[in-house]
Design a protein around this motif. Structure first.
Motif, PDB file in Angstrom:
ATOM      1  N   HIS A 645      71.228  -9.516  51.615  1.00 20.00           N
ATOM      2  CA  HIS A 645      70.296  -8.687  50.841  1.00 20.00           C
ATOM      3  C   HIS A 645      69.665  -9.501  49.718  1.00 20.00           C
ATOM      4  O   HIS A 645      68.443  -9.436  49.495  1.00 20.00           O
ATOM      5  N   TYR A 646      70.472 -10.288  49.042  1.00 19.94           N
ATOM      6  CA  TYR A 646      69.965 -11.094  47.920  1.00 19.94           C
ATOM      7  C   TYR A 646      68.980 -12.153  48.415  1.00 19.94           C
ATOM      8  O   TYR A 646      67.944 -12.391  47.794  1.00 19.94           O
ATOM      9  N   LEU A 649      65.690 -10.538  48.965  1.00 19.43           N
ATOM     10  CA  LEU A 649      64.972 -10.304  47.713  1.00 19.43           C
ATOM     11  C   LEU A 649      64.281 -11.578  47.241  1.00 19.43           C
ATOM     12  O   LEU A 649      63.124 -11.557  46.813  1.00 19.43           O
ATOM     13  N   ALA A 652      61.242 -12.491  49.484  1.00 21.14           N
ATOM     14  CA  ALA A 652      60.210 -11.469  49.681  1.00 21.14           C
ATOM     15  C   ALA A 652      58.856 -11.952  49.159  1.00 21.14           C
ATOM     16  O   ALA A 652      58.791 -12.628  48.132  1.00 21.14           O
ATOM     17  N   PRO A 674      61.067  -9.202  42.319  1.00 21.21           N
ATOM     18  CA  PRO A 674      62.254  -8.522  41.777  1.00 21.21           C
ATOM     19  C   PRO A 674      63.235  -9.418  41.041  1.00 21.21           C
ATOM     20  O   PRO A 674      63.783  -9.021  40.015  1.00 21.21           O
ATOM     21  N   GLY A 709      61.112  -3.955  39.849  1.00 23.61           N
ATOM     22  CA  GLY A 709      61.024  -5.287  40.445  1.00 23.61           C
ATOM     23  C   GLY A 709      59.653  -5.900  40.332  1.00 23.61           C
ATOM     24  O   GLY A 709      59.212  -6.618  41.235  1.00 23.61           O
TER      25      GLY A 709
END
Length: 947
Positions: A645-646, A649, A652, A674, A709
């Motif tokens: 997940h990190y 982020l 992205a 974010p 974010g």
């Protein structure tokens, strides 16, 4: 009617047919009669058995024929000399590249040395007309002679950035086939002695030394590789190398083999070309089987989906990080590589020119890691975007730090502040990483064509800078304080530089740079004439000034004096133990740092070293990391989910969510970012790459929302890059936004009737906004003096907008004063007018006492504020967004000359700032830096139609 025979010979043919038919019938009768005999039945049974054996045991028949062929070969080799006919036939068979040719290669490999010499004499004598590189090869072969790699002509190569040393594959440019090139490499492998002590692989032990002399830092099994080559197994040799080192076509080019494997080769006069072979093999594989990499890595399980091993974070994508990531990913670990730049490769990309190391080879390594399931997050500055502790909290089990040592050294001599005195890091970053040499890229370069360029230093970086400047048309001289024999540069690189027309001025060291008082560009260098004294700690004789000085006309000075470790990570991790040199301290015989689960290697721990040693450290760290996993399956899966997940982020797209036209030529962007939003603090900035071929520009963080974010950037259309940015639309994404960078504002709580004064000129208001908000939240009284040229450039001042909203929230805790140059809004004049009134009131004990002044805006305005406050002794801070190429302290471009205790020293806006004590800044020396590329920027505006 008479009949005409259409085929006059048809009657004769008919007679012969009838005769043959009669004979066939007779023969068939005889065969039928004989088939029943015992002899014929036995023959047919044996033939059937032979067929069955041929199908089930083909190797036995192959060996039988090979044995016969080998016997014939042995007979030929027993003659005094190999004949021309035999030599040409043998060579033709070797070129066939089939099983028989491999047998012949194996035969020659296994014969005694004296017979190998006979073979080399034969190809020298009988094949050198076709292969000029064979002429004279037999003289003192194998100890002192070999086929050299193909080198491009010096005059030709000095005008472009094409690969200089094209290795063995370069011979294909002369019309030789890929198989012929294979044979050249095979001939080089034939020189190998298969030494039992393997000095090329493990080095030579030196009494009292922890590390051996020479050897291979990444532990390539060199003798085994050479044996595989000698017996015709090229692909197996390549796979053997890549099991140890996934980037052989990189390290093979830039590793100082003369100090490592080849430095201890038993062929002292002409070592085996191990480095050339190392990078030839993967390039050969790409040539003969372009899809081989994808095929080798096809159908491998995704380590993130499998989630049976905990995730690892690799910080930095230089040689240490890449090999570490590759080896861990190949062991099934989910790996994410975090890179500060927008392009991967670290020093391999920004520091090494493409005429030495083509970027597509770095891309090959990155591609392999991706095929293994590795992920990459660019524009992520560990220590700023997130700390090591943040990565561990996100789910990463262990962390490897391979951030290199990129903060350049300077001499701190008079005149270093002059324009066109720059570090090699900045120069090479502009050329290599930012591709400023190409017209369709935005990054400006100093003018070099026909200009007098001097490079200070004698290492590989100095040579890269000098040879790059030469290719850009410069008249280049290397200035070195010792003699050529003491230069630490690779011998090959120095040889190439001198071939390319670069001059060397020995026993000279700059003592001062002199510039034009009007343009502030450097014009001359004063050089101390040096003599060599007693040896220093390195064993080289120390340079001593003779007192004599020479003056040399120059247009560009490039300082290549080595680097110190970047301080960002160590400053973000107070418990990380470092050495007195600023390098990360690791345990003896280990890559483990003082932080549990954190490893490091390469220049981050060694200081300035080599790419191959960095790769060796990355390899060693990988071996340590793959140790015992003391985690349950559920714990591992939780960590993998968090790290994945990190990673998402961080990777992205940084997309524009909102665009607001604030004023004439001024645009506000709300951007999805974010992790930057989560880490942002008042006073920091980001480094923005708007599009692939754009330039890196610093933009102050005007605001951010960690929950949403998002970050807020305000851009004024000035140069071609900012004009183009303001043409971007909602939904567009920046190629990269890295940050938050710089040190956050130093906030203090001021008790009593005091105020913190902010002077914001024009676009200074956005960077002022978050800092004054932080002071207000801290409880300080704030006075904002915001100046605009005219009312058409107003923004954020109306009801409901940012400044008005702060006033509504904090009431009398915030005083706001507006000025405009023409008096169309607020008081007429500059921000210095009300500030001067306040300073005078302060001195006569009227109103609030000024606790400090923070000034942000046009450089001339900041200087005026600084000059105004200095006589009053009021603390004044200037926030400096100077010309920062990379904004991570790795180039030296953002040098700010300051005076401390009467001595001029340098600070870097991206490392030590952006906020600095304005009263120690030497503004006379600093302000011209904003105009260093004024000519190039104007040309860019014209070329884009923005002029």
């Amino acid at each position: 009617m008479s009949s005409v025979n259409p085929n006059p010979g048809s009657g004769d043919a008919l007679q012969r047919y009838l005769s043959a038919s009669s004979t066939l019938e007779s023969t068939r009768s005889q065969i039928e009669a004989l088939e029943g005999s015992l002899e014929v039945e036995t023959f047919n049974q044996q033939l059937t058995l032979l067929r069955r054996r041929l199908l089930t045991e083909p190797q036995a028949f192959r060996d039988m024929f090979i044995a016969d062929g080998s016997n014939a070969m042995v007979w030929e080799f027993q003659q005094d000399e190999l004949s021309a006919e035999f030599t040409r036939t043998l060579w033709a068979l070797l070129l066939r590249d089939d099983d028989a040719s491999k047998v012949l290669m194996r035969f020659v490999w296994n014969v005694p040395l004296k017979l190998k010499r006979k073979f080399v004499r034969a190809i020298d004598g009988h094949l050198s007309e076709r292969y000029p590189m064979f002429k004279g090869l037999s003289e003192n072969w194998p100890a002192e002679n070999a086929i050299p790699p193909y080198m491009r002509d010096a005059e030709e190569r000095s005008r472009d950035f094409g690969l200089v040393n094209q290795g063995y594959l370069g011979y294909m440019n002369l019309g030789y086939s890929a198989r012929e090139v294979e044979m050249f490499v095979w001939l080089e492998a034939l020189r190998d002695k298969q030494c039992e002590d393997k000095p090329c692989e493990i080095g030579v032990h030196v009494a009292g030394k922890f590390e051996p002399k020479g050897g291979c830092p990444v532990k390539i099994h060199i003798p085994e590789m050479l044996e595989l080559l000698g017996t015709g197994r090229f692909r197996e040799a390549m796979e053997l190398i890549e099991n140890c080192n996934p980037l052989p076509n990189v390290t093979g080019r830039v590793c100082p083999q003369e100090l490592q494997c080849q430095g201890v080769c038993t062929h002292q006069k002409q070592p085996i070309e191990i480095g050339q072979i190392e990078w030839y093999l993967p390039q050969r594989e790409k040539l003969v089987n372009a899809d081989s990499i994808a095929a080798r890595f096809a159908n491998l399980p995704d380590p993130w989906a499998k989630a049976d091993k905990p995730p690892v974070a690799v910080v930095g994508s230089g040689p240490a990080g890449l090999i570490n990531a590759y080896l861990l990913a190949s062991e099934g670990f989910p790996v994410t590589v975090f890179e500060a730049f927008h392009a991967l490769g670290g020093v391999l990309r920004y520091g090494i020119p493409e005429f030495r190391l083509p970027n597509d080879l770095i891309d090959d390594v990155v591609g392999k890691i991706r095929l293994l399931g590795g992920k990459f997050v660019a524009n992520f500055v560990v220590g700023k975007t997130a700390t090591i502790e943040d990565l561990k909290k996100a789910g990463f089990w262990k962390v490897f730090i391979g951030t290199g040592a990129g903060l350049p050294r300077f001499m701190n001599v008079a005149g270093e502040h002059l324009l066109n005195v720059m570090s090699a890091n900045e120069f090479l970053t502009r050329v290599n990483l930012m591709q400023g040499l190409h017209q369709d890229y935005e990054t400006p370069l100093p003018e070099t064509r026909g200009k007098r360029v001097i490079v200070i230093g004698g290492g590989n970086t100095a040579m890269d800078a000098a040879r790059t400047a030469r290719r850009l048309g410069g008249l280049v001289t290397i200035v070195y304080r010792r003699t050529q024999s003491e230069m630490p540069v690779r011998v090959e690189e120095l040889h190439h530089a001198l071939e390319e027309g670069i001059q060397l001025k020995e026993l000279r060291a700059p003592s001062e740079f002199v510039g034009d008082d009007k343009t502030h560009f450097v014009t001359h260098a004063k050089l101390d004439v040096i003599a060599l004294g007693e040896p220093d700690a390195s064993g080289r004789r120390s340079p001593v000034s003779t007192g004599k000085v020479e003056t040399m006309a120059v247009d560009l000075v490039i300082m290549a004096l080595g680097n110190t470790p970047n301080p960002i990570i160590r400053e973000s991790e107070p418990s990380l133990k470092t050495t007195k040199w600023g390098t990360i301290d690791v345990a003896d015989g280990s890559q483990q740092t003082s932080l549990a689960g954190v490893y490091s290697g390469g220049d981050a721990t060694r200081g300035g070293s080599t790419a191959i040693r960095a790769a060796g450290d990355g390899q060693a760290a990988a071996r340590e990391i793959v140790g015992d996993i003391n985690l349950t399956a559920d714990e591992i899966q939780t960590m993998v989910r968090g790290a994945q997940h990190y990673t998402g982020l961080g990777a992205a797209p940084q997309t524009i969510l909102e665009k607001i036209e604030l004023a004439d030529g001024i645009v506000e962007f709300i951007v999805h970012s974010p992790l930057v939003a989560k880490a942002a603090q008042a006073g920091q900035f980001v480094r923005v790459l708007p599009w692939d071929k754009g330039e890196l520009i610093p933009l102050t963080l005007a605001d951010w929302d960690a929950q949403k974010g998002t970050i807020c950037l305000v851009v004024q259309a000035m140069g071609s890059s900012s004009i183009a940015i303001n043409k971007m639309a909602v939904g567009d994404a920046f190629t990269g936004i890295a940050g938050p960078l710089g040190l956050p504002s130093a906030l203090h709580r001021y008790e009593g009737p005091q105020t913190v004064v902010f002077t914001a000129g024009g676009l200074g208001l956005p960077p002022v906004y978050p800092i004054m908000r932080a002071h207000l939240r801290l409880g300080n009284h704030v006075t904002l003096i915001a100046g605009f040229r005219n009312s058409d450039l107003l923004f954020w001042v109306k009801d409901g907008e940012r400044v008005a909203a702060l006033k509504a929230e904090f009431g009398d805790q915030l005083d706001v004063i507006y000025t405009s140059n023409d008096g169309s809004f607020g008081a007429k004049g500059f921000v210095t007018t009300p500030l001067e009134v306040m300073l005078k009131d302060n001195m006569t004990v009227k109103g609030r006492k000024i606790a400090e002044v923070v000034t942000i805006g046009p450089p001339l305005m900041m200087r005026a504020v600084s000059d105004l406050t200095k006589p009053y002794g009021v603390k004044t801070v200037a926030s400096l967004n100077s010309i920062m190429v990379d904004a991570t302290g790795m180039c030296g471009a953002c040098m700010v000359p300051v005076t401390i205790a009467g001595k001029m020293v340098r600070k870097h806006a991206c490392v030590d700032g952006p906020e600095l004590d304005s009263h120690i800044i030497d503004w006379d020396k600093f302000l011209p830096r904003f105009n260093q590329f004024k000519t190039q920027e104007q040309e860019s505006r014209v070329s884009h139609g923005f002029a």
